[in-house]
Motif scaffolding. Sequence first.
Motif, mmCIF file in Angstrom:
data_model
loop_
_atom_site.group_PDB
_atom_site.id
_atom_site.type_symbol
_atom_site.label_atom_id
_atom_site.label_comp_id
_atom_site.label_asym_id
_atom_site.label_seq_id
_atom_site.Cartn_x
_atom_site.Cartn_y
_atom_site.Cartn_z
ATOM 1 N N LEU A 100 97.206 57.229 15.768
ATOM 2 C CA LEU A 100 96.823 58.186 14.971
ATOM 3 C C LEU A 100 95.621 58.055 14.016
ATOM 4 O O LEU A 100 95.436 57.217 13.553
ATOM 5 N N THR A 101 94.830 59.174 13.968
ATOM 6 C CA THR A 101 93.704 59.028 12.988
ATOM 7 C C THR A 101 94.137 59.015 11.623
ATOM 8 O O THR A 101 95.101 59.355 11.349
ATOM 9 N N SER A 158 101.565 69.864 20.991
ATOM 10 C CA SER A 158 100.614 68.615 21.206
ATOM 11 C C SER A 158 99.589 68.676 22.090
ATOM 12 O O SER A 158 99.306 68.043 23.292
ATOM 13 N N GLU A 159 98.883 69.930 21.902
ATOM 14 C CA GLU A 159 97.917 70.366 22.791
ATOM 15 C C GLU A 159 96.546 68.931 22.944
ATOM 16 O O GLU A 159 96.151 68.610 21.864
ATOM 17 N N GLU A 160 96.047 68.942 24.122
ATOM 18 C CA GLU A 160 94.964 68.186 24.158
ATOM 19 C C GLU A 160 93.846 68.940 23.905
ATOM 20 O O GLU A 160 93.447 69.751 24.135
ATOM 21 N N ILE A 161 93.018 68.200 23.049
ATOM 22 C CA ILE A 161 91.576 68.656 22.343
ATOM 23 C C ILE A 161 90.799 68.228 23.560
ATOM 24 O O ILE A 161 89.786 68.909 23.981
ATOM 25 N N GLY A 162 90.747 67.173 24.153
ATOM 26 C CA GLY A 162 89.825 66.693 25.108
ATOM 27 C C GLY A 162 90.126 65.336 25.690
ATOM 28 O O GLY A 162 90.868 64.519 25.075
ATOM 29 N N SER A 163 89.358 64.665 26.419
ATOM 30 C CA SER A 163 89.308 63.386 26.819
ATOM 31 C C SER A 163 87.898 62.780 27.150
ATOM 32 O O SER A 163 86.827 63.588 27.209
ATOM 33 N N GLY A 175 86.010 56.165 16.908
ATOM 34 C CA GLY A 175 86.842 55.040 17.255
ATOM 35 C C GLY A 175 86.275 53.756 17.913
ATOM 36 O O GLY A 175 85.200 53.916 18.868
ATOM 37 N N PHE A 176 86.605 52.533 17.637
ATOM 38 C CA PHE A 176 86.224 51.230 18.209
ATOM 39 C C PHE A 176 87.355 50.908 18.990
ATOM 40 O O PHE A 176 88.582 50.446 18.646
ATOM 41 N N THR A 177 86.913 50.593 20.345
ATOM 42 C CA THR A 177 87.911 50.277 21.277
ATOM 43 C C THR A 177 87.542 48.743 21.530
ATOM 44 O O THR A 177 86.485 48.369 21.775
ATOM 45 N N ALA A 178 88.522 47.763 21.529
ATOM 46 C CA ALA A 178 88.512 46.352 22.205
ATOM 47 C C ALA A 178 88.918 46.382 23.624
ATOM 48 O O ALA A 178 90.000 47.106 24.081
ATOM 49 N N VAL A 233 84.537 60.282 18.092
ATOM 50 C CA VAL A 233 85.737 61.016 18.170
ATOM 51 C C VAL A 233 85.736 62.542 18.228
ATOM 52 O O VAL A 233 86.457 63.293 18.827
ATOM 53 N N ASP A 234 84.536 63.186 17.198
ATOM 54 C CA ASP A 234 84.406 64.370 17.023
ATOM 55 C C ASP A 234 83.843 65.151 18.581
ATOM 56 O O ASP A 234 84.199 66.014 19.113
#
Length: 425
Positions: A283-284, A308-313, A334-337, A349-350
Amino acid sequence: MERPVTRRRFVQATSGGLAVGVAGCLGSDDDDDDAGGNGDGHDHDDHGDDDHDHGDDDHDHNDETATDAPGSDGLAYAFAPDRIAIVDPEAGEVVDELTDGISSAEWGDTRLTRDRDKIFAIENSLEQVVVIDTETRELIERVDIGPGATHMYHPVEDEMWAHADDEGAFYVIDTDSLVVTEIVDAGLEGEGHGKLLAHEDFGTKAYATNVNDPAALIVDLEAYERTGSIDLGEEGGTHYKAYAPRTGLAYFERSGGVGTTAVVDTATDEVVDELPFSGGMSLTPDEERMGILDGDELHLLDMTDEESEEIGSVTVEGGPDALGYHEVDGTLYGFTANTTTPDVAVVDVDALEVVDRLEAGDIERPDGAHHLHRSGVAGGGYFFTPADADGTVAVVDMDARALVGQVPVGEGVARVQFVGGGTER
């Protein structure tokens, strides 16, 4: 280590008659997807008698005044097989380390107590939880638990719950007395890799997952027992989980090749929806959105919407396996490993686009491995991710979206625990 005849006798012997009450429940727990937690490792071995020798000296820390103790606020503990390195993220260097009694350790989850005075860390090879005093920077206790432990949670203020996968059970550790007070059988089959979802909205109820059980398992935190289960289907199991406080909905990954996410109304414990993707959930900070990492795809969902609408991907090449958030000048990143590339991807993320890639070092990739894991931890304005193959921990300045450095710790380093406090950046 000698195993008890029964779990109840073990609890009575170690608890000394101590009764532990529920003092409150933790917020949204994304564990290995969150700012404080870590991920999934699966290794254990046996150990010798020396690991059980804990005289009074292990608890004598009163000789050192608070002003004399070095403290740990704003620092990160990096766990390698033969040492625990304490890293100053601003300087990008190791400032202290713990080595006594640490050899060939196989670390699972690490958890910080709410008052930040202790770190609890699963040590798989010894079937123990190691306890560190963050003021004195000393290892003060080793607590025996069941075999195959990986994940640990802090659902109640004065308790840590460590899950022993080989038994499908949680070992409940009192954070003051540092003894096991209860053992909670959660899995339906008496074994299986499991997690725990707790939130203050649930009261004394929590939900456990288990890769062997196609169900969300209902656990009473006060009675220390599984009280029911929510049937999610006939196949697979359950793994990742999350909770959206705005809607009261809980999300459970249907693992084992099913590849969907079950949505449960926590007021009725009924399944109300199923999403066509699954993976690690996070979660944000405002709890209004949630990212689900499904392969190379990051799905962003509206957590204020009962559908639970998907905003996008957005596609994040490199096998993203951990996600931490940070807002800079009104933009959420968002920082992903990543597991298949030696870097950290930064996602707007926006706008739902990858805007940066930062060098982070390499991880071990065993031949024939079906799943690779790389933990990532956000805290104090930094994102940390270990590179076990290189023996380093990457420290990323989240404000600047820039690498501070790859800090040498030791080959095999795979866990990082940030100690909150210090200056928030």
